[in-house]
Design a protein around this motif. Sequence first.
Motif, PDB file in Angstrom:
ATOM      1  N   LEU A   1       0.828  -1.212   0.000  1.00 44.02           N
ATOM      2  CA  LEU A   1       0.000   0.000   0.000  1.00 44.02           C
ATOM      3  C   LEU A   1       0.861   1.261   0.000  1.00 44.02           C
ATOM      4  CD1 LEU A   1      -2.783   1.354   0.137  1.00 44.02           C
ATOM      5  CD2 LEU A   1      -2.667   1.162   2.630  1.00 44.02           C
ATOM      6  N   ARG A   2       1.989   1.210   0.674  1.00 42.43           N
ATOM      7  CA  ARG A   2       2.873   2.376   0.683  1.00 42.43           C
ATOM      8  C   ARG A   2       3.305   2.730  -0.746  1.00 42.43           C
ATOM      9  NH1 ARG A   2       9.059   2.940   2.783  1.00 42.43           N
ATOM     10  NH2 ARG A   2       9.154   5.229   2.778  1.00 42.43           N
ATOM     11  N   HIS A   3       3.636   1.725  -1.512  1.00 41.22           N
ATOM     12  CA  HIS A   3       4.047   1.924  -2.899  1.00 41.22           C
ATOM     13  C   HIS A   3       2.888   2.480  -3.729  1.00 41.22           C
ATOM     14  CE1 HIS A   3       6.057   1.211  -6.692  1.00 41.22           C
ATOM     15  NE2 HIS A   3       5.130   0.373  -7.088  1.00 41.22           N
ATOM     16  N   LEU A   4       1.719   1.886  -3.602  1.00 38.81           N
ATOM     17  CA  LEU A   4       0.545   2.320  -4.357  1.00 38.81           C
ATOM     18  C   LEU A   4       0.233   3.791  -4.071  1.00 38.81           C
ATOM     19  CD1 LEU A   4      -2.728   0.438  -5.017  1.00 38.81           C
ATOM     20  CD2 LEU A   4      -2.865   2.644  -3.894  1.00 38.81           C
ATOM     21  N   GLU A   5       0.224   4.157  -2.793  1.00 38.63           N
ATOM     22  CA  GLU A   5      -0.139   5.524  -2.432  1.00 38.63           C
ATOM     23  C   GLU A   5       0.955   6.522  -2.813  1.00 38.63           C
ATOM     24  OE1 GLU A   5      -3.286   4.868   1.222  1.00 38.63           O
ATOM     25  OE2 GLU A   5      -1.165   5.186   1.718  1.00 38.63           O
ATOM     26  N   ALA A   6       2.226   6.090  -2.793  1.00 41.71           N
ATOM     27  CA  ALA A   6       3.318   6.983  -3.186  1.00 41.71           C
ATOM     28  C   ALA A   6       3.236   7.318  -4.668  1.00 41.71           C
ATOM     29  CB  ALA A   6       4.664   6.335  -2.860  1.00 41.71           C
TER      30      ALA A   6
ATOM     31  N   GLU B   1      -0.455  11.642 -27.511  1.00 42.91           N
ATOM     32  CA  GLU B   1       0.812  12.334 -27.273  1.00 42.91           C
ATOM     33  C   GLU B   1       1.380  11.997 -25.896  1.00 42.91           C
ATOM     34  OE1 GLU B   1       4.188  14.480 -27.509  1.00 42.91           O
ATOM     35  OE2 GLU B   1       2.814  13.902 -29.128  1.00 42.91           O
ATOM     36  N   GLU B   2       0.524  12.014 -24.877  1.00 40.38           N
ATOM     37  CA  GLU B   2       1.017  11.669 -23.536  1.00 40.38           C
ATOM     38  C   GLU B   2       1.483  10.218 -23.496  1.00 40.38           C
ATOM     39  OE1 GLU B   2      -0.157  11.618 -18.778  1.00 40.38           O
ATOM     40  OE2 GLU B   2      -1.728  12.059 -20.261  1.00 40.38           O
ATOM     41  N   PHE B   3       0.764   9.339 -24.181  1.00 36.26           N
ATOM     42  CA  PHE B   3       1.156   7.932 -24.172  1.00 36.26           C
ATOM     43  C   PHE B   3       2.499   7.741 -24.864  1.00 36.26           C
ATOM     44  CE2 PHE B   3       0.838   3.508 -25.890  1.00 36.26           C
ATOM     45  CZ  PHE B   3       0.920   2.867 -24.665  1.00 36.26           C
ATOM     46  N   ARG B   4       2.735   8.479 -25.939  1.00 40.03           N
ATOM     47  CA  ARG B   4       4.047   8.397 -26.590  1.00 40.03           C
ATOM     48  C   ARG B   4       5.149   8.834 -25.632  1.00 40.03           C
ATOM     49  NH1 ARG B   4       1.302   9.968 -31.405  1.00 40.03           N
ATOM     50  NH2 ARG B   4       1.570  12.188 -30.906  1.00 40.03           N
ATOM     51  N   GLN B   5       4.881   9.875 -24.870  1.00 34.26           N
ATOM     52  CA  GLN B   5       5.867  10.335 -23.894  1.00 34.26           C
ATOM     53  C   GLN B   5       6.097   9.272 -22.808  1.00 34.26           C
ATOM     54  OE1 GLN B   5       4.358  14.072 -22.442  1.00 34.26           O
ATOM     55  NE2 GLN B   5       4.625  15.121 -24.412  1.00 34.26           N
ATOM     56  N   ILE B   6       5.015   8.624 -22.373  1.00 35.08           N
ATOM     57  CA  ILE B   6       5.131   7.561 -21.369  1.00 35.08           C
ATOM     58  C   ILE B   6       5.995   6.425 -21.897  1.00 35.08           C
ATOM     59  CG2 ILE B   6       3.821   5.706 -20.238  1.00 35.08           C
ATOM     60  CD1 ILE B   6       1.539   7.761 -19.874  1.00 35.08           C
ATOM     61  N   MET B   7       5.761   6.046 -23.140  1.00 29.86           N
ATOM     62  CA  MET B   7       6.505   4.929 -23.717  1.00 29.86           C
ATOM     63  C   MET B   7       7.962   5.300 -24.008  1.00 29.86           C
ATOM     64  SD  MET B   7       4.389   2.451 -23.662  1.00 29.86           S
ATOM     65  CE  MET B   7       5.060   1.172 -24.737  1.00 29.86           C
ATOM     66  N   ASP B   8       8.221   6.574 -24.260  1.00 30.30           N
ATOM     67  CA  ASP B   8       9.581   7.007 -24.595  1.00 30.30           C
ATOM     68  C   ASP B   8      10.453   7.259 -23.374  1.00 30.30           C
ATOM     69  OD1 ASP B   8       9.037   6.880 -27.281  1.00 30.30           O
ATOM     70  OD2 ASP B   8       8.610   9.023 -27.505  1.00 30.30           O
ATOM     71  N   GLN B   9       9.843   7.540 -22.229  1.00 28.44           N
ATOM     72  CA  GLN B   9      10.653   7.822 -21.047  1.00 28.44           C
ATOM     73  C   GLN B   9      11.313   6.537 -20.540  1.00 28.44           C
ATOM     74  OE1 GLN B   9       8.005   9.354 -18.028  1.00 28.44           O
ATOM     75  NE2 GLN B   9       7.166   7.349 -17.523  1.00 28.44           N
ATOM     76  N   PRO B  10      12.450   6.654 -19.849  1.00 32.44           N
ATOM     77  CA  PRO B  10      13.162   5.453 -19.371  1.00 32.44           C
ATOM     78  C   PRO B  10      12.278   4.603 -18.465  1.00 32.44           C
ATOM     79  CG  PRO B  10      14.522   7.417 -19.124  1.00 32.44           C
ATOM     80  CD  PRO B  10      13.152   7.897 -19.477  1.00 32.44           C
ATOM     81  N   PRO B  11      12.349   3.282 -18.596  1.00 31.96           N
ATOM     82  CA  PRO B  11      11.586   2.406 -17.701  1.00 31.96           C
ATOM     83  C   PRO B  11      12.003   2.611 -16.246  1.00 31.96           C
ATOM     84  CG  PRO B  11      12.445   1.176 -19.570  1.00 31.96           C
ATOM     85  CD  PRO B  11      13.100   2.518 -19.601  1.00 31.96           C
ATOM     86  N   ARG B  12      11.051   2.517 -15.346  1.00 32.67           N
ATOM     87  CA  ARG B  12      11.306   2.622 -13.917  1.00 32.67           C
ATOM     88  C   ARG B  12      11.027   1.288 -13.241  1.00 32.67           C
ATOM     89  NH1 ARG B  12      14.158   7.329 -13.424  1.00 32.67           N
ATOM     90  NH2 ARG B  12      13.107   9.031 -14.531  1.00 32.67           N
ATOM     91  N   THR B  13      11.490   1.150 -12.016  1.00 31.74           N
ATOM     92  CA  THR B  13      11.158  -0.022 -11.209  1.00 31.74           C
ATOM     93  C   THR B  13      10.544   0.453  -9.903  1.00 31.74           C
ATOM     94  OG1 THR B  13      13.124  -0.297  -9.790  1.00 31.74           O
ATOM     95  CG2 THR B  13      13.311  -1.013 -12.099  1.00 31.74           C
ATOM     96  N   PHE B  14       9.998  -0.477  -9.153  1.00 34.62           N
ATOM     97  CA  PHE B  14       9.394  -0.121  -7.869  1.00 34.62           C
ATOM     98  C   PHE B  14      10.413   0.504  -6.924  1.00 34.62           C
ATOM     99  CE2 PHE B  14      10.938  -4.444  -7.423  1.00 34.62           C
ATOM    100  CZ  PHE B  14      11.533  -4.446  -6.161  1.00 34.62           C
ATOM    101  N   ARG B  15      11.693   0.234  -7.156  1.00 38.44           N
ATOM    102  CA  ARG B  15      12.750   0.799  -6.304  1.00 38.44           C
ATOM    103  C   ARG B  15      12.902   2.306  -6.481  1.00 38.44           C
ATOM    104  NH1 ARG B  15      14.535  -4.108  -8.116  1.00 38.44           N
ATOM    105  NH2 ARG B  15      15.171  -5.622  -6.534  1.00 38.44           N
ATOM    106  N   ASP B  16      12.327   2.847  -7.537  1.00 34.76           N
ATOM    107  CA  ASP B  16      12.407   4.289  -7.774  1.00 34.76           C
ATOM    108  C   ASP B  16      11.389   5.074  -6.963  1.00 34.76           C
ATOM    109  OD1 ASP B  16      14.497   4.242  -9.730  1.00 34.76           O
ATOM    110  OD2 ASP B  16      13.042   3.437 -11.172  1.00 34.76           O
ATOM    111  N   TYR B  17      10.521   4.373  -6.240  1.00 30.66           N
ATOM    112  CA  TYR B  17       9.478   5.035  -5.467  1.00 30.66           C
ATOM    113  C   TYR B  17       9.427   4.427  -4.059  1.00 30.66           C
ATOM    114  CZ  TYR B  17       8.211   6.301 -10.214  1.00 30.66           C
ATOM    115  OH  TYR B  17       8.253   6.765 -11.505  1.00 30.66           O
TER     116      TYR B  17
END
Length: 378
Positions: free
Chosen positions: A194-199, A334-350
Amino acid sequence: MTYQICTRCIMDTSDPNIEFDAAGVCNHCRNFDQNMLPNWHPDASGRRTLDGIVAQMKREGQGRPYDCAIGLSGGVDSSYLAYVARKELGLRLLAVHVDGGWNSELATRNIENIVRKLDIDLHTYVVDWEEMQDLQRAFLRAGLANQDVPQDHAFFAALYSNAQSYGLRYVLSGGNISTESVMPTEWAYNAMDLRHLEAVHSRFGNGRLRSFPRVNFFRYYFWNRYVKRMCVVRPLNYLPYVKDEAIATLERELGFQYYGGKHFESRFTKWQQLFYRPRKFGYDERRAYLSSLILSEQSTRGEALAALAGDVENERQAEKDTEYILKKLAISEEEFRQIMDQPPRTFRDYPSNYALFNLKTAARDWLASRGIAVRPNS
């Protein structure tokens, strides 16, 4: 990109944490052999254990309308579990279905057939769509692999809440070793964090989560288990569970129609599995499910590779579904293209409770090493 692939299953280096021994066999196979197989008994001894658990459920259910609760998604595992629990084990079930807004029409029909033909009471919890939509947009914007966290968290939180409202201590789960023994943490981080979801929602969401079903680490893993004494039972681990045979039984007895893939009962899950994750993260989740079938001897390695390469129709449909997904989530192209183009993240980033989960696992293993049994809840 060229991936190294396991010589036994079909997991490959698209899993960033995979390791191979000198024979080219991966750590998922070794984990299955060393930690799962010795404790998995889908045979006569397992059935005796299950019969004892069922007898206890029925004793505690006396004077109540139900013996236990069961989560019913409409997928093969939960549907077959409902059939076994009702027809073979004779349990009185409270079925809980959580509608997160992504049920296919076929899934809805399957659920209706199951509860009608098995004479099961069904409670459907409909998640507030604006809140689900806001959460799912947030997870996409966060660039995370497991886009099913909002759906899965709501599912389990609502399931437990409904079970407790009826005073039920037992919850049946379709989770099983036979078809789910392989899944990298990097691909599917724990939805119960839940901490991850809410963050993630706090950083990328827009609204407030007023009614969204949630459960925190303490309540889920300690209050429910040790104070409420709730117990998750996975009957399919005590019985021979063969996927193709289960589907045939469901089709014959309940008029079930198969979706063509694991978790494809959700249109969003199917899309993220066949389009979003391969395009953004470079991995195919079907490798894990097919590898599980190899390890449980329901498929050969060659058959699994052929199934992976031959599922072109589902892949094309998932690509076509992108327009539908974006429209429903109110995300522009356009927003989806930006989402797909940005570097992949992992749960460790939050922010997350990853350290707590590791501590819980270490404590369980320490107790087990000293002969102290811990009930195998989620």
